[in-house]
Design an enzyme around this catalytic site. Structure first.
Site, PDB file in Angstrom:
ATOM      1  CD  GLU A 147     -33.957 -10.230 -16.281  1.00 34.08           C
ATOM      2  OE1 GLU A 147     -34.083  -9.147 -16.899  1.00 34.08           O
ATOM      3  OE2 GLU A 147     -34.149 -10.352 -15.063  1.00 34.08           O
ATOM      4  CB  ALA A 184     -32.876  -3.051  -9.947  1.00 31.66           C
ATOM      5  CG  ASP A 212     -38.799  -6.106 -19.312  1.00 31.37           C
ATOM      6  OD1 ASP A 212     -37.580  -6.030 -19.510  1.00 31.37           O
ATOM      7  OD2 ASP A 212     -39.326  -5.968 -18.191  1.00 31.37           O
ATOM      8  CD  GLN A 249     -37.357  -1.152  -9.663  1.00 31.98           C
ATOM      9  OE1 GLN A 249     -38.042  -0.900 -10.656  1.00 31.98           O
ATOM     10  NE2 GLN A 249     -36.946  -2.379  -9.377  1.00 31.98           N
ATOM     11  CG  HIS A 304     -37.297  -1.379 -16.424  1.00 28.43           C
ATOM     12  ND1 HIS A 304     -37.904  -1.491 -17.641  1.00 28.43           N
ATOM     13  CD2 HIS A 304     -36.928  -2.629 -16.077  1.00 28.43           C
ATOM     14  CE1 HIS A 304     -37.924  -2.762 -18.012  1.00 28.43           C
ATOM     15  NE2 HIS A 304     -37.320  -3.482 -17.082  1.00 28.43           N
ATOM     16  CB  SER A 312     -34.326   0.012 -11.804  1.00 30.41           C
ATOM     17  OG  SER A 312     -35.080  -0.501 -12.886  1.00 30.41           O
ATOM     18  CG  HIS A 359     -33.768  -6.108 -19.527  1.00 24.74           C
ATOM     19  ND1 HIS A 359     -34.537  -5.420 -18.622  1.00 24.74           N
ATOM     20  CD2 HIS A 359     -32.676  -5.332 -19.758  1.00 24.74           C
ATOM     21  CE1 HIS A 359     -33.925  -4.284 -18.304  1.00 24.74           C
ATOM     22  NE2 HIS A 359     -32.797  -4.218 -18.985  1.00 24.74           N
TER      23      HIS A 359
END
Length: 479
Positions: free
Chosen positions: A206, A143, A157, A122, A150, A148, A209
């Site tokens: 989004e 982010a 995603d 990230q 993730h 984040s 996501h």
């Protein structure tokens, strides 16, 4: 055991990398019972709950204001999803596999575009966008490291199998995107950044996501019509109140002491005595009667008076206020008729005639309106059994059969369906919310031997019961 019940203590680069700049800117037969529908507070009356602080929690809230703790958290249970090279936490991967199977069966095959990203990854992703667009714009599409979703291993995603609208808002208009929006909750996922909520989440729409939050939270958000985790975890206004959630239990012992038992994360713990002088009450009910987000007590004395004890946000209960009389021959429960309305009283008399007493001002209930007959001897529990946001009626009959009358959200129930048998051995049955974790629903049931069992409910199905306490036989449980 006498007055002190025992409790069981069991052991137990953010996908915005590669996103497009444009995306960043942007029935059963009804059984009519009458003019009102009896209803219990369908789970927790509180508008929201506190977010889990641990990065490893399935229900952790991470956004621009709430970083992960620790910031360089790395999940220990990552697995490779379907050999794609993308990783997710094991529970999320299992749920996503089920979602993908269902999407494929529906003719809407999906593919993974991005999943887990480490703190270090990230850093590179975020710095790239800063170098390309400047920090201000980068913050709208990526982010910061440690912020984040993730990195939790719970975010993924997704895209369609033919590669159209990848990481673009137009994915929401594809057949696959529409299917995801309609069905993700069934598998414990939510569309984390929905359309129109940029001011709440901090990120643009989004539709690709997905965030895994577990079946209970996803179902509860859908049932309540809550679209973002920020709104769901906005904070519990009763965090300092005596009763903090629908997982807590109040019970009166033989000396008249009112005892509090805290229920959370699947465990029940004895807090202690929170009041005295309760021997004169036949029954009591925990409900947000005044609509301020704090649990109150509505109790019936042995001589039939109805009293309201308002819950105080800072702890304790206000002095009792008489709000009715003549309840000696009534069997009652309390609850919210439907979302947006105050809790009322559902009660049947000695002849089995069922009445609904509306609560319009947080004080004395309105005169009762008859809504049906033939309920004598039934034990009534009202909760959202189906997880659709509508109040359902569970009725334990004298035969031990458990009948479900599905709520319609209006003035009727669907026809009865038997959802269990052998319930005649229970002396108290009451709805529970939040005992097994955020968004969870269930039923607590006391057996004749004094043991207390928890039956979880998820999307119209009973979960396996387990014993959570013993020695409850002599207690008057406020339900």
């Amino acid at each position: 055991m006498s007055d002190n019940a025992r409790v069981s203590t069991p052991s137990r680069a953010r996908k915005r990398s590669r996103r497009r700049a444009a995306g960043a800117l942007l029935a059963a037969t009804a059984l009519t019972l009458g003019l009102t529908t009896p209803a219990h507070a369908t789970g927790n009356p509180l508008p929201s709950v506190d977010p889990a602080p641990a990065a490893s929690s399935i229900s952790v809230l991470v956004n621009k204001q709430r970083p992960l703790n620790p910031s360089q958290y790395y999940p220990s249970d990552l697995v490779n999803f379907r050999g794609t090279g993308y990783s997710l936490r094991r529970e999320a991967a299992t749920a996503l596999n089920n979602l993908f199977n269902a999407a494929g069966a529906a003719g809407k095959p999906l593919t993974v575009v991005s999943a887990f990203r480490s703190y270090q990854t990230q850093v590179s992703t975020y710095n790239y966008y800063v170098s390309q667009h400047g920090e201000a714009y980068a913050n709208t599409i990526s982010a910061r490291p440690g912020y984040s979703e993730h990195q939790t291993g719970l975010a993924v995603d997704v895209g369609n199998s033919y590669g159209s609208c990848v990481l673009d808002t137009c994915f929401g208009s594809t057949a696959e995107g529409r299917w995801v929006a309609q069905n993700a909750w069934r598998f414990g996922f939510v569309v984390r950044y929905p359309n129109g909520y940029t001011g709440t989440t901090g990120y643009a729409y989004e539709p690709w996501h997905l965030r895994y939050v577990g079946g209970d939270v996803a179902s509860d958000m859908r049932a309540r019509g809550i679209h973002t985790l920020e709104q769901y975890f906005a904070g519990n206004p009763a965090r300092s109140a005596t009763v903090k959630s629908g997982g807590d239990i109040l019970a009166v012992d033989g000396s008249g002491a009112l005892r509090l038992y805290r229920g959370s994360n699947g465990n029940l713990s004895a807090v202690g005595v929170v009041g005295g002088g309760w021997s004169g009450f036949r029954e009591g009910h925990l409900v947000d009667w005044t609509g301020d987000g704090v649990y109150d007590i509505v109790a019936v004395t042995k001589d039939g008076r109805l009293l309201l004890y308002r819950g105080v946000a800072g702890g304790g209960f206000a002095r009792g206020q008489e709000i009715g009389h003549g309840w000696s021959g009534m069997t009652l429960t309390t609850g919210r008729l439907r979302a947006g309305q105050s809790a009322g009283i559902l009660a049947y008399n000695g002849a089995g005639d069922l009445y609904y007493y509306a609560n319009t001002r947080g004080g004395a209930p309105s005169p009762g309106q008859r809504i049906g007959g033939g309920w004598k001897g039934a034990a009534l529990t009202l909760t959202d059994f189906n997880g659709d946001g509508k109040t359902d009626l569970l009725a334990r009959m004298s035969t031990g059969a458990m009948r479900l009358y599905g709520g319609t959200g209006a003035v009727s129930f669907t026809s009865a369906v038997v959802v269990g048998s052998g319930w005649q051995g229970f002396t108290s049955i009451f709805a529970d919310y939040g005992f097994a974790g955020p968004g969870s629903r269930g039923v607590m049931a006391r057996k004749t031997d004094g043991s207390l069992l928890y039956y979880g409910i998820r999307n119209g199905q009973w979960l396996a019961p387990r014993t959570v306490g013993w020695g409850w036989g002599s207690l008057n449980i406020f339900r």
